[in-house]
Design an enzyme around this catalytic site. Sequence first.
Site, PDB file in Angstrom:
ATOM      1  N   ASP A  77      23.722  63.649  48.914  1.00 41.84           N
ATOM      2  CA  ASP A  77      23.255  64.984  48.547  1.00 41.84           C
ATOM      3  C   ASP A  77      22.582  65.646  49.743  1.00 41.84           C
ATOM      4  OD1 ASP A  77      20.875  63.512  48.570  1.00 41.84           O
ATOM      5  OD2 ASP A  77      20.017  64.603  46.875  1.00 41.84           O
ATOM      6  N   ASP A  96      18.724  61.401  49.609  1.00 40.46           N
ATOM      7  CA  ASP A  96      18.122  60.351  48.787  1.00 40.46           C
ATOM      8  C   ASP A  96      19.014  59.949  47.619  1.00 40.46           C
ATOM      9  OD1 ASP A  96      17.747  62.592  47.210  1.00 40.46           O
ATOM     10  OD2 ASP A  96      15.557  62.528  47.259  1.00 40.46           O
ATOM     11  N   ARG A  97      20.220  60.559  47.525  1.00 45.94           N
ATOM     12  CA  ARG A  97      21.164  60.224  46.463  1.00 45.94           C
ATOM     13  C   ARG A  97      22.542  59.936  47.040  1.00 45.94           C
ATOM     14  NH1 ARG A  97      20.718  65.276  42.522  1.00 45.94           N
ATOM     15  NH2 ARG A  97      22.706  64.380  41.889  1.00 45.94           N
ATOM     16  N   ASP A 152      19.622  66.188  50.824  1.00 44.07           N
ATOM     17  CA  ASP A 152      18.515  65.581  51.569  1.00 44.07           C
ATOM     18  C   ASP A 152      18.633  64.061  51.687  1.00 44.07           C
ATOM     19  OD1 ASP A 152      17.927  65.286  48.811  1.00 44.07           O
ATOM     20  OD2 ASP A 152      15.792  65.092  49.213  1.00 44.07           O
ATOM     21  N   HIS A 196      19.922  58.298  42.666  1.00 44.51           N
ATOM     22  CA  HIS A 196      18.736  57.743  43.331  1.00 44.51           C
ATOM     23  C   HIS A 196      18.724  56.225  43.099  1.00 44.51           C
ATOM     24  CE1 HIS A 196      16.537  61.550  44.138  1.00 44.51           C
ATOM     25  NE2 HIS A 196      17.143  61.974  43.037  1.00 44.51           N
ATOM     26  N   SER A 217      16.967  69.683  47.956  1.00 46.41           N
ATOM     27  CA  SER A 217      17.695  68.531  47.443  1.00 46.41           C
ATOM     28  C   SER A 217      19.180  68.840  47.249  1.00 46.41           C
ATOM     29  CB  SER A 217      17.033  68.037  46.159  1.00 46.41           C
ATOM     30  OG  SER A 217      17.601  66.836  45.720  1.00 46.41           O
ATOM     31  N   HIS A 218      19.671  68.686  46.021  1.00 46.21           N
ATOM     32  CA  HIS A 218      21.087  68.875  45.706  1.00 46.21           C
ATOM     33  C   HIS A 218      21.387  70.280  45.195  1.00 46.21           C
ATOM     34  CE1 HIS A 218      19.055  67.951  41.953  1.00 46.21           C
ATOM     35  NE2 HIS A 218      20.033  68.578  41.324  1.00 46.21           N
ATOM     36  N   LYS A 277       8.921  67.907  47.949  1.00 48.38           N
ATOM     37  CA  LYS A 277       8.660  66.617  47.321  1.00 48.38           C
ATOM     38  C   LYS A 277       7.358  66.090  47.929  1.00 48.38           C
ATOM     39  CE  LYS A 277      13.504  65.666  46.334  1.00 48.38           C
ATOM     40  NZ  LYS A 277      14.715  64.846  46.617  1.00 48.38           N
ATOM     41  N   ARG A 288       9.911  73.499  43.161  1.00 48.26           N
ATOM     42  CA  ARG A 288      11.238  73.969  43.538  1.00 48.26           C
ATOM     43  C   ARG A 288      11.520  75.327  42.918  1.00 48.26           C
ATOM     44  NH1 ARG A 288      16.025  69.677  43.013  1.00 48.26           N
ATOM     45  NH2 ARG A 288      14.244  68.424  43.689  1.00 48.26           N
TER      46      ARG A 288
END
Length: 461
Positions: A241, A245-246, A243, A328, A104-105, A114, A16
């Site tokens: 978030d 996943d949270r 993407d 997560h 992501s966030h 990822k 990232r």
Amino acid sequence: MSYSIPDCVFRAYDIRGLYPSEINEVSFYKIGQAIGSKIQKSENKKVNICSDGRLSSKTLKNSLIEGILTTGVDVIDIGMLPTPLLYFSLHELQIPNGLMVTGSHNPKDYNGIKIVLDWKTLFDKHIFELKEIIIKDQFEKSNQSGTLSENKSILKQYIQTINKTICLDRKLNVSLDCNNGVTGVLAEELFQSLSINTNIINQEVDGNFPNHSPDPSKEKNLKQLQNQVLDTSSDIGFSYDGDGDRVTVIRDDGSILWPDQLLMIFARNILKTNQGSKIIYDVKCSKHLENIIRENGGHPILSRTGHSYIKNLMTKENAILGGEMSGHIFFSDKWEGFDDGIYASIRLLEILSSAKKNENILYTLPTSYTTPEINIAFDENNHFTFMDLFVKLAKFEGAEIIDIDGLKIIYDDCWGLIRCSNTTSNLVLRFEADNKNSLDKIQSIVKNAMLKVDDKLDIPF
């Protein structure tokens, strides 16, 4: 000829960086060659690729694909979907390798990857191995390019699978904040398929994130959803978030149900029929989570923070549930054990729909004085240097110390955590105490210890 990518791009559990100064299309082509080289040595020479809705994601994904194809590895592009659907696609198509292009966030100028290879989420030395392949120009060469194909059926299959495994006993009124992230491509269709009345805000996928940052762990980013829950008299609200996943939950009175509290609810529920099972949680979670797991017949296991570490430990310990304070959540009872904020929300709705109205499941939780995550920014990843000094110099008389991820300083009535973020150049702190005086005490102890290392630090507590 070797190619240089900044060291800070290769992080503990993903790749990232800032686009285009730290990562760009050239670096993603090289990273694609490195990943393809590793896959080429494995039994299954196919990889699924997915991307989020960030402004740079499409061109970065295309460059990543081009690099992989040069190694002779076949690529299946499943489109622009949330990260959990990339993980889902691996099990659905029985392909052990997957790549998600996502920031992501993080704020809009970030992006990354990822990585899942041979069913394992890459972390630590396995990610740094990719850097070594690039530096030493040790790419696998193939006389025949890999093939590129598309699979546009994953979204439909995901929704069908959830409908087969979830049973809602009564209709609920739900508010969702997609935060202009990629969950906007499926939220309405999924929730409607389950006959859930939904009020969706920030549904349009927009990589500029015009309303607020796609990070539901920050209270300021939850204000809009809190108002939406109250204005629509929703039973509950969910914020995802960038993407997907949270997740963070908003209760019907507008208050925040933090992810470690959400894990308490899931632990109570899942242990009813899975006595003796192991549950993984990270160092940032409340002490009450450990107590609830034990009280309900489970085995609590502490992990360092990071979705890769949690997943690895869940597999190693054969755990049934896992999660971390950032949101997560991992289920491996009737799901495949990957982190999925969308699925976690549906699982909570399943619990709520079967509960009696007077049970107040979301409110009958132990209370304590806690802080949200507190971030202190450093330049150029110097937070790692500070933390090294802090560990060497700080002394906490009479405290229990857990050092699997930074330092968690534990007293009978309070604890404080200080650790390095692996996704941003920040120190991350959190505190919990039985009362306000104890909270002030632990914050003062940690603050004084930090100032002894660097008396110029701006500490916001």
